[in-house]
Design a protein around this motif. Structure first.
Motif, short mmCIF file in Angstrom:
data_model
loop_
_atom_site.label_atom_id
_atom_site.label_comp_id
_atom_site.label_asym_id
_atom_site.label_seq_id
_atom_site.Cartn_x
_atom_site.Cartn_y
_atom_site.Cartn_z
N ASP A 12 3.45 -1.52 4.27
CA ASP A 12 2.97 -0.24 3.76
C ASP A 12 4.18 0.62 3.44
OD1 ASP A 12 2.10 2.51 3.68
OD2 ASP A 12 0.21 1.84 4.56
N MET A 19 0.83 -1.19 0.00
CA MET A 19 0.00 0.00 0.00
C MET A 19 0.87 1.25 0.00
SD MET A 19 -3.24 0.07 2.56
CE MET A 19 -4.41 -1.22 2.19
N ARG A 65 -2.26 -5.75 0.79
CA ARG A 65 -1.97 -5.85 2.22
C ARG A 65 -0.98 -6.96 2.55
NH1 ARG A 65 -8.26 -5.77 2.40
NH2 ARG A 65 -8.77 -3.88 3.55
N LEU A 100 -6.32 -12.91 3.09
CA LEU A 100 -6.39 -11.79 4.03
C LEU A 100 -7.19 -12.11 5.29
CD1 LEU A 100 -6.95 -8.85 1.50
CD2 LEU A 100 -4.79 -9.85 2.26
#
Lengths: 268, 545
Positions: A161, A150, A157, A221
């Motif tokens: 990040d 991200m 995910r 996820l």
């Protein structure tokens, strides 16, 4: 072997590039730290190793046990050299961060500031060969990085990040991350393979493991939390799930990606 | 229903239903009574109190309380918590005397609370200078008590006597000059009519010592240096004047054998820590166990675990004394799991080495010779470039207390299997400045290493069982007649293991690192167990119907 030579060559080029392309010091212009030559940085290093390393570590990467923060990336408590100077001079009340000796000359404090500053890369001093805009395109298109990572709330995910990755990774480290993803994988991105009491195996990213339980996120996820005493076994895979990009991206595309990732900072 | 609500009932004549349902009437009696030396000697026989850092003078951390046991430990629930109003890690082991608990807090404060409820009687905040010289955080680990007086170490290297009933300061003496790098963190030990206490500062080129003070006046009765001076035996184990900055700090509490009248105390690293070039020789009595005469402080014998240490392997562990069956006869021994990764069983009358084996990963020594002296592995000294060695600087264990169960005959220790790059640096000594000569760096994330609770048979030095936990735990251990080993973990658990098998019995997440050892006590027949986690002190007991 050729591949390795190329990689080393790239790293060397980047390192040298960083050295030669460094813009002139901006410190003197803003009348900040006047003690930032290599001599000063080295003097700061010596002081750091002697006086600071017990808590912050010999590599200045901090210590969870003592609560001493990592000094090699963005500093939470000091956004400027003057702020850092003040913390070193006066300490942080109510914490184990004590002030330096009252009779320590300002010169030496500035040298310490210079050393700590040298541990993180000031983007203003670096010109990278790649293009940020092209790198952004590679990130979302050919590289397909965004399917796992991200940036500013957009993307996958299954990887870290990267919205502010430029604050904590140098260009050299970013390059190494892409070419050799299995080197120095943070425990958060290890894989855990859990076999439950019924023999069902489930694999996922190691979000957290403690003495009595573990938590993973599988490829779909889903978040799973297991008490260790209620599963048959678990196994760690201390490798990254990210592929190496040596074969899939060209040298210039990797340069562009490095430039893009290094540009990802809070201010941008 | 607790005593307080009973009081309310009596006063206001309300809640008649509850009052009728109360099966018995509790009479509130005054808490606390003076702690005589006889009580301390016989502390084992009043397990409802925890009257010194390690529970008893032999430091076994074995409690005879068995209300909480292997059958019912799953019924534990939190009874109260006390939030220390200073945000720092608590390394305290509280002391409990007749219903009053004394809790030391960071940086050098002390609080008395009702041990049944955790509510405060009084606080003492020790005023500290701003320019402390401390190596490793703002800690205090506990108090000693004699009569009605508490004795506490402070970070500015003072020893403070505090009235147990009010928190008033009775006297406050400077043990050493903090500006020269001295500090104090450990609980003192009462030995007859003296307060025996050590000193910290091994990273500042201090000269370590063990002191005894008059509990009434605060006057120094004797001082025994852990680094011998010129003309004294052992001084020739230091090249040149290096003894003057030889370290050998004494920063954890020792033990005492009343029958032998010997005090046992560990000593820390030689200074500078990682550069041995400037202090050639064995560097006595660094990294040693010292046995001192209980009246004079004279050294009766010493056992040096790590001669000429260059890895900061402090012998700062609490010595555990017990009489064990050894090769067909009962032997008075001292047990010691050292930071250097070896476990030792030593005859505590003579200092003779009996047994020793590595209990954790180590690469610095090839083993122990017949006298227990390590045989160093060549090429494991720190270098300018760095060299990888096990155990790392924090050691295979460290200051956190081990325990010994009279039930199982096993010794329990929190152990760490890790490795670290060690570096050497050249430094000149300057008073009050750090004097370490190097440092260390991990090459892997902490999660790549291993910690565990290990149970060792002292008669053979063999590991009987181990229970893995996440690295790197710095929690101490307490064991009980209920067959339980209580301890904590770096990831904030407090848990109970079966002392015989190591099997997990119960755990609870307290959320913050456990840096302290548990202790146990009882009030009106109810057993409690207390542990500090983060900066909170939690007390547990069995659920009541």
């Amino acid at each position: 072997m050729g591949n390795l030579t190329t990689q080393l060559g790239r790293l060397l080029t980047l390192a040298l590039g960083g050295l030669f392309l460094a813009k002139g010091s901006s410190f003197a212009e803003d009348a900040g730290n006047l003690y930032n030559t290599n001599f000063d940085i080295n003097a700061g290093l010596k002081y750091f190793e002697r006086q600071c390393s017990r808590c912050h570590g010999f590599d200045a990467k901090g210590n969870d046990e003592t609560g001493a923060p990592d000094l090699t990336s963005r500093l939470a408590r000091a956004s400027s050299e003057v702020g850092l100077f003040n913390i070193i001079r006066t300490g942080i009340p109510g914490t184990a961060m004590l002030p330096v000796a009252a009779d320590l000359p300002d010169t030496q404090v500035w040298q310490l500031v210079a050393y700590i500053g040298s541990l993180s890369t000031d983007p203003a001093n670096i010109d990278l060969p790649g293009s940020v805009a092209s790198g952004a395109s590679v990130f979302t298109n050919k590289g397909d990085c965004s399917s796992c990572h991200m940036v500013d709330g957009q993307g996958g995910r299954l990887g870290p990040d990267l919205s502010r990755v430029g604050e904590r990774r140098s260009p050299e480290e970013l390059l190494s991350d892409m070419l050799n993803p299995h080197t120095d994988v943070a425990p958060r991105w290890w894989t855990m393979r859990v076999t439950d009491m019924d023999g069902v195996v489930r694999e996922g990213l190691r979000m957290n493991e403690d003495s009595f339980s573990l938590r993973i996120m599988d490829e779909e996820l889903n978040l799973w939390s297991y008490p260790k005493n209620q599963i048959a076994s678990f196994e760690r895979v201390e490798a990254s799930t990210m592929p190496s990009y040596t074969q899939t991206l060209s040298d210039s595309e990797i340069d562009d990606l490095v430039a893009y990732l290094f540009s990802l900072r809070k201010e941008n | 229903m607790n005593k307080f609500s009973l009081l309310l009932c009596g006063t206001f004549l309300t809640l008649p239903v509850q009052a009728q349902e109360e099966p018995f009437q509790t009479v509130i009696t005054p808490a606390f009574s003076p702690v005589t030396w006889e009580r301390l000697v016989n502390a084992e026989s009043e397990p409802e109190n925890w009257m010194m850092y390690s529970g008893t003078l032999d430091s076994q951390r074995y409690s005879r309380l068995d209300q909480i046991n292997t059958d019912n430990v799953t019924e534990l629930e939190m009874k109260w918590s006390y939030q220390i109003p200073v945000i720092d890690r608590a390394e305290t082991v509280p002391t409990v005397v007749d219903g009053v608990m004394f809790i030391t807090e960071a940086p050098s404060n002390l609080t008395a609370v009702d041990a049944r409820t955790g509510r405060v009687y009084w606080r003492y905040d020790h005023e500290l200078p701003e320019d402390l010289r401390i190596c490793c955080g703002r800690n205090n680990r506990g108090v000693a008590i004699l009569g009605e007086t508490l004795f506490m170490s402070t970070l500015d290297a003072h020893l403070v006597a505090i009235d147990a009933r009010t928190g008033n300061v009775l006297w406050d003496v400077e043990v050493a000059d903090y500006e020269a790098g001295y500090s104090k963190t450990a609980a003192p030990l009462i030995v007859k009519d003296k307060v025996v206490t050590g000193i910290a500062g091994g990273e500042f080129g201090i000269r370590g010592f063990i002191d005894a003070y008059d509990p009434v006046t605060g006057e120094l009765e004797w001082r025994t240096y852990a680094v011998p001076g010129p003309g004294e035996p052992g001084n020739d184990s230091w090249s040149g004047d290096s003894w003057k900055t030889g370290g050998a700090a004494t920063w954890i509490t020792g033990s005492y054998d009343p029958d032998l009248n010997l005090i046992y105390w560990g000593t820390g690293n030689p200074g500078p820590d990682w550069n041995g070039d400037v202090r050639l020789g064995d560097n006595l009595y660094s990294d040693s166990a010292l046995a001192l005469n209980g009246d004079t402080g004279e050294i009766a014998w010493h056992f040096q675990f790590t001669p000429h240490d260059v890895h900061d392997y402090d012998s700062i562990q609490v010595p555990i004394l017990a009489d064990i069956e050894y090769q067909g006869s009962t032997r008075k021994v001292m047990m010691w799991a050292n930071r250097n990764a070896f476990f030792y069983t030593i005859d505590r009358e003579t200092g003779e080495f009996l047994e020793g084996e590595a209990y954790a990963t180590q690469t610095w020594a090839q083993g122990l010779d017949p006298n227990g002296r390590p045989i160093p592995t060549p090429g494991m000294a720190p270098t300018y470039e760095g060299i990888l060695v096990s155990p790392p600087i924090v050691g295979a264990t460290n200051w956190y207390s081990p325990a010994y169960s009279q039930q199982t005959g096993l010794f329990y220790v929190t152990s760490f299997d890790g490795e670290q790059e060690f570096f050497k640096r050249d430094e000149d000594y300057e008073e009050g400045e750090r004097f370490t000569g190097g440092g260390g760096r991990y090459n892997q994330p902490m999660d790549a290493f291993h910690s565990s609770i290990r149970a060792i048979n002292p008669a053979t030095a063999e590991i009987e069982w181990e229970f893995p936990i996440m690295p790197r735990s710095s929690a101490g251990i307490t064991t009980t007649a209920g067959g339980i080993v209580f301890t904590g973990s770096a990831d904030g658990y407090f848990f109970a293991l079966d002392a015989a098998s190591g099997e997990e019995l119960w755990h609870i997440s307290l959320g913050a690192r456990v840096h302290a050892a548990p202790m146990t006590y009882a009030i009106d027949g109810q057993q409690f167990v207390t542990i500090a986690s983060g900066n909170v002190v939690y007390t547990f007991g069995l659920k009541e119907d």
